[in-house]
Design an enzyme around this catalytic site. Structure first.
Site, PDB file in Angstrom:
ATOM      1  N   GLU A  97      85.622  -9.884   6.560  1.00  0.00           N
ATOM      2  CA  GLU A  97      85.826  -8.451   6.331  1.00  0.00           C
ATOM      3  C   GLU A  97      87.100  -7.995   7.029  1.00  0.00           C
ATOM      4  O   GLU A  97      87.485  -8.537   8.068  1.00  0.00           O
ATOM      5  CB  GLU A  97      84.591  -7.686   6.844  1.00  0.00           C
ATOM      6  N   ASP A 101      83.793  -0.368  10.918  1.00  0.00           N
ATOM      7  CA  ASP A 101      83.895   0.971  11.480  1.00  0.00           C
ATOM      8  C   ASP A 101      82.479   1.408  11.878  1.00  0.00           C
ATOM      9  O   ASP A 101      81.964   0.972  12.898  1.00  0.00           O
ATOM     10  CB  ASP A 101      84.534   1.856  10.393  1.00  0.00           C
ATOM     11  N   PHE A 149      92.998   5.344  12.418  1.00  0.00           N
ATOM     12  CA  PHE A 149      92.957   4.916  11.023  1.00  0.00           C
ATOM     13  C   PHE A 149      94.118   3.962  10.774  1.00  0.00           C
ATOM     14  O   PHE A 149      95.283   4.302  10.933  1.00  0.00           O
ATOM     15  CB  PHE A 149      93.007   6.105  10.047  1.00  0.00           C
ATOM     16  N   ARG A 162      98.475  -1.626   1.485  1.00  0.00           N
ATOM     17  CA  ARG A 162      97.788  -2.915   1.658  1.00  0.00           C
ATOM     18  C   ARG A 162      98.775  -4.075   1.853  1.00  0.00           C
ATOM     19  O   ARG A 162      98.467  -5.062   2.505  1.00  0.00           O
ATOM     20  CB  ARG A 162      96.943  -3.254   0.427  1.00  0.00           C
TER      21      ARG A 162
HETATM   22  P1  IMP Z   1      81.948   0.933   7.681  1.00  0.00           P
HETATM   23  O1  IMP Z   1      80.985   0.697   6.565  1.00  0.00           O
HETATM   24  O2  IMP Z   1      81.895   2.330   8.222  1.00  0.00           O
HETATM   25  O3  IMP Z   1      81.875  -0.093   8.778  1.00  0.00           O
HETATM   26  O4  IMP Z   1      83.393   0.896   7.042  1.00  0.00           O
HETATM   27  C1  IMP Z   1      84.021  -0.251   6.671  1.00  0.00           C
HETATM   28  C2  IMP Z   1      84.935   0.004   5.510  1.00  0.00           C
HETATM   29  O5  IMP Z   1      85.608   1.279   5.597  1.00  0.00           O
HETATM   30  C3  IMP Z   1      86.019  -1.044   5.485  1.00  0.00           C
HETATM   31  O6  IMP Z   1      85.664  -2.101   4.622  1.00  0.00           O
HETATM   32  C4  IMP Z   1      87.221  -0.288   4.983  1.00  0.00           C
HETATM   33  O7  IMP Z   1      87.260  -0.346   3.568  1.00  0.00           O
HETATM   34  C5  IMP Z   1      86.988   1.165   5.378  1.00  0.00           C
HETATM   35  N1  IMP Z   1      87.713   1.519   6.618  1.00  0.00           N
HETATM   36  C6  IMP Z   1      87.158   1.877   7.798  1.00  0.00           C
HETATM   37  N2  IMP Z   1      88.095   2.122   8.718  1.00  0.00           N
HETATM   38  C7  IMP Z   1      89.287   1.907   8.106  1.00  0.00           C
HETATM   39  C8  IMP Z   1      90.658   1.986   8.572  1.00  0.00           C
HETATM   40  O8  IMP Z   1      90.975   2.281   9.723  1.00  0.00           O
HETATM   41  N3  IMP Z   1      91.610   1.685   7.635  1.00  0.00           N
HETATM   42  C9  IMP Z   1      91.311   1.324   6.349  1.00  0.00           C
HETATM   43  N4  IMP Z   1      90.054   1.231   5.896  1.00  0.00           N
HETATM   44  C10 IMP Z   1      89.036   1.521   6.772  1.00  0.00           C
HETATM   45 MG    MG Z   2      88.709   0.053   1.989  1.00  0.00          MG
END
Ligand code: IMP
Ligand code: MG
Length: 173
Positions: A97, A101, A149, A162
Protein backbone atom coordinates in the site's frame (compact mmCIF):
# COMPACT_ATOMS: atom_id res chain seq x y z
CA UNK A 1 -7.01 26.62 -4.01
CA UNK A 2 -3.40 27.74 -4.19
CA UNK A 3 -0.86 25.20 -2.99
CA UNK A 4 2.84 25.01 -2.39
CA UNK A 5 4.96 21.82 -2.42
CA UNK A 6 7.57 21.10 0.21
CA UNK A 7 10.05 18.20 -0.25
CA UNK A 8 9.59 15.43 2.32
CA UNK A 9 11.45 12.43 0.83
CA UNK A 10 14.10 12.69 -1.87
CA UNK A 11 14.55 10.15 -4.66
CA UNK A 12 17.78 9.00 -2.98
CA UNK A 13 16.14 8.49 0.42
CA UNK A 14 13.30 6.54 -1.19
CA UNK A 15 15.62 4.32 -3.26
CA UNK A 16 17.74 3.47 -0.20
CA UNK A 17 14.74 2.60 1.97
CA UNK A 18 13.03 0.55 -0.75
CA UNK A 19 16.24 -1.40 -1.20
CA UNK A 20 16.32 -2.11 2.57
CA UNK A 21 12.69 -3.24 2.58
CA UNK A 22 13.33 -5.55 -0.39
CA UNK A 23 16.35 -7.07 1.36
CA UNK A 24 14.37 -7.59 4.57
CA UNK A 25 11.51 -9.31 2.72
CA UNK A 26 14.00 -11.47 0.80
CA UNK A 27 15.48 -12.59 4.12
CA UNK A 28 12.14 -13.13 5.89
CA UNK A 29 10.64 -15.17 3.03
CA UNK A 30 13.59 -17.46 2.23
CA UNK A 31 12.39 -20.72 0.69
CA UNK A 32 8.94 -19.26 0.00
CA UNK A 33 7.29 -17.62 -3.01
CA UNK A 34 5.07 -14.76 -1.83
CA UNK A 35 2.23 -13.14 -3.73
CA UNK A 36 2.45 -9.34 -3.68
CA UNK A 37 -0.94 -7.62 -3.86
CA UNK A 38 -0.79 -3.93 -4.74
CA UNK A 39 -3.67 -1.57 -4.03
CA UNK A 40 -4.43 0.51 -7.11
CA UNK A 41 -3.72 3.10 -7.99
CA UNK A 42 -1.44 4.61 -5.36
CA UNK A 43 0.90 1.66 -4.85
CA UNK A 44 1.93 1.13 -8.46
CA UNK A 45 5.30 2.89 -8.31
CA UNK A 46 6.26 1.60 -4.86
CA UNK A 47 5.33 -1.96 -5.84
CA UNK A 48 7.30 -1.73 -9.08
CA UNK A 49 10.44 -0.54 -7.27
CA UNK A 50 10.01 -2.91 -4.32
CA UNK A 51 9.66 -6.17 -6.25
CA UNK A 52 12.82 -5.38 -8.20
CA UNK A 53 14.67 -5.42 -4.86
CA UNK A 54 13.26 -8.80 -3.83
CA UNK A 55 15.31 -11.85 -4.74
CA UNK A 56 12.65 -14.57 -4.51
CA UNK A 57 10.27 -16.29 -6.91
CA UNK A 58 7.16 -14.16 -6.54
CA UNK A 59 3.82 -13.30 -8.11
CA UNK A 60 2.06 -9.96 -8.42
CA UNK A 61 -1.62 -9.08 -8.43
CA UNK A 62 -3.72 -5.99 -7.79
CA UNK A 63 -6.94 -4.88 -6.19
CA UNK A 64 -8.69 -1.61 -6.79
CA UNK A 65 -10.55 -0.11 -3.85
CA UNK A 66 -12.77 2.93 -3.86
CA UNK A 67 -13.94 4.95 -0.91
CA UNK A 68 -16.72 7.43 -1.34
CA UNK A 69 -16.96 10.65 0.57
CA UNK A 70 -14.16 13.19 0.57
CA UNK A 71 -12.13 12.22 -2.45
CA UNK A 72 -8.69 12.71 -0.96
CA UNK A 73 -9.29 11.05 2.38
CA UNK A 74 -11.18 7.80 2.75
CA UNK A 75 -14.21 7.48 4.98
CA UNK A 76 -15.38 4.15 6.37
CA UNK A 77 -17.23 3.26 3.19
CA UNK A 78 -14.57 1.27 1.32
CA UNK A 79 -15.66 -0.81 -1.67
CA UNK A 80 -13.92 -3.38 -3.81
CA UNK A 81 -13.89 -2.28 -7.44
CA UNK A 82 -11.53 -4.96 -8.75
CA UNK A 83 -10.57 -8.17 -6.94
CA UNK A 84 -7.36 -10.19 -7.32
CA UNK A 85 -7.21 -12.70 -10.14
CA UNK A 86 -4.70 -15.18 -8.71
CA UNK A 87 -5.81 -17.82 -6.21
CA UNK A 88 -4.19 -17.15 -2.80
CA UNK A 89 -5.47 -20.03 -0.69
CA UNK A 90 -2.42 -21.48 1.09
CA UNK A 91 -0.13 -18.72 -0.28
CA UNK A 92 2.06 -16.23 1.56
CA UNK A 93 0.53 -12.85 0.76
CA UNK A 94 2.09 -9.41 1.15
CA UNK A 95 -0.24 -6.43 0.71
CA UNK A 96 1.55 -3.40 -0.73
CA UNK A 97 0.00 0.00 0.00
CA UNK A 98 1.15 3.55 -0.65
CA UNK A 99 0.02 5.23 2.57
CA UNK A 100 -1.96 4.37 5.70
CA UNK A 101 -3.97 7.16 7.21
CA UNK A 102 -7.10 6.40 9.28
CA UNK A 103 -6.68 2.69 8.49
CA UNK A 104 -10.07 1.93 6.90
CA UNK A 105 -8.67 0.87 3.53
CA UNK A 106 -6.24 -1.72 4.89
CA UNK A 107 -8.62 -3.01 7.55
CA UNK A 108 -11.19 -3.64 4.81
CA UNK A 109 -8.71 -5.39 2.52
CA UNK A 110 -7.30 -7.61 5.28
CA UNK A 111 -10.80 -8.85 6.12
CA UNK A 112 -11.54 -9.43 2.44
CA UNK A 113 -8.32 -11.37 1.74
CA UNK A 114 -8.51 -13.45 4.94
CA UNK A 115 -11.69 -15.03 3.60
CA UNK A 116 -9.59 -16.51 0.79
CA UNK A 117 -7.52 -18.35 3.40
CA UNK A 118 -3.90 -17.42 2.59
CA UNK A 119 -1.19 -19.25 4.58
CA UNK A 120 0.01 -15.87 5.85
CA UNK A 121 -0.91 -12.23 5.32
CA UNK A 122 1.48 -9.33 5.90
CA UNK A 123 1.38 -5.65 5.08
CA UNK A 124 4.10 -3.49 3.54
CA UNK A 125 3.39 0.25 3.37
CA UNK A 126 5.49 3.00 1.90
CA UNK A 127 4.30 5.70 4.34
CA UNK A 128 2.63 5.42 7.73
CA UNK A 129 0.69 8.49 8.92
CA UNK A 130 0.54 6.90 12.34
CA UNK A 131 -0.83 9.80 14.37
CA UNK A 132 -4.09 9.80 12.36
CA UNK A 133 -4.83 6.09 12.83
CA UNK A 134 -8.29 5.26 14.18
CA UNK A 135 -8.59 1.64 13.01
CA UNK A 136 -6.07 -0.90 14.27
CA UNK A 137 -3.97 -2.49 11.50
CA UNK A 138 -0.72 -4.34 12.04
CA UNK A 139 1.93 -3.01 9.67
CA UNK A 140 4.76 -5.48 9.12
CA UNK A 141 7.02 -3.38 6.87
CA UNK A 142 7.00 0.42 6.92
CA UNK A 143 9.06 2.61 4.60
CA UNK A 144 8.67 5.94 6.37
CA UNK A 145 6.54 7.74 8.94
CA UNK A 146 5.26 11.14 7.88
CA UNK A 147 2.42 13.61 8.35
CA UNK A 148 0.40 16.10 6.33
CA UNK A 149 -1.06 15.56 2.88
CA UNK A 150 1.59 13.97 0.69
CA UNK A 151 1.94 13.61 -3.06
CA UNK A 152 4.34 12.01 -5.51
CA UNK A 153 5.80 8.49 -5.95
CA UNK A 154 2.28 7.20 -6.71
CA UNK A 155 0.44 9.41 -4.23
CA UNK A 156 -2.08 11.80 -5.70
CA UNK A 157 -4.16 14.83 -4.97
CA UNK A 158 -7.21 14.64 -7.26
CA UNK A 159 -5.26 12.31 -9.59
CA UNK A 160 -2.39 14.75 -9.99
CA UNK A 161 1.29 14.43 -8.96
CA UNK A 162 1.49 10.60 -9.00
CA UNK A 163 4.41 10.69 -11.44
CA UNK A 164 6.73 12.81 -9.30
CA UNK A 165 9.84 10.78 -8.36
CA UNK A 166 10.06 12.29 -4.86
CA UNK A 167 7.46 12.87 -2.10
CA UNK A 168 6.16 16.34 -1.26
CA UNK A 169 3.81 17.81 1.32
CA UNK A 170 1.05 19.96 -0.15
CA UNK A 171 0.60 23.19 1.75
CA UNK A 172 -2.40 25.49 1.25
CA UNK A 173 -1.43 29.11 0.74
P1 IMP B 1 -7.16 5.26 5.09
O1 IMP B 1 -8.20 4.30 4.63
O2 IMP B 1 -7.73 6.42 5.86
O3 IMP B 1 -6.01 4.62 5.83
O4 IMP B 1 -6.60 5.98 3.80
C1 IMP B 1 -5.75 5.39 2.93
C2 IMP B 1 -5.96 5.92 1.54
O5 IMP B 1 -6.26 7.33 1.52
C3 IMP B 1 -4.70 5.74 0.73
O6 IMP B 1 -4.76 4.54 -0.01
C4 IMP B 1 -4.69 6.96 -0.16
O7 IMP B 1 -5.39 6.67 -1.36
C5 IMP B 1 -5.47 8.03 0.59
N1 IMP B 1 -4.58 8.96 1.31
C6 IMP B 1 -4.50 9.13 2.64
N2 IMP B 1 -3.58 10.05 2.96
C7 IMP B 1 -3.06 10.48 1.78
C8 IMP B 1 -2.03 11.45 1.46
O8 IMP B 1 -1.40 12.08 2.31
N3 IMP B 1 -1.78 11.61 0.13
C9 IMP B 1 -2.43 10.91 -0.85
N4 IMP B 1 -3.38 10.00 -0.58
C10 IMP B 1 -3.70 9.78 0.74
MG1 MG C 1 -5.59 7.56 -3.34
Amino acid sequence: MQTKKELVLSQEQIAKRVQELGAQITKDYQGRAPVFIGILKGSFIFLADLVRQVDLPLKIDFVRLASYGDKDYSDGNVQLVKDIELPIEGEDVIIVEDIVDIGYTLAFLVEHLKKKRPASLKICVFIDKRERRRVEVKLDYVGFEASGFLVGYGLDFSEQYRHLPAVYRLIKK
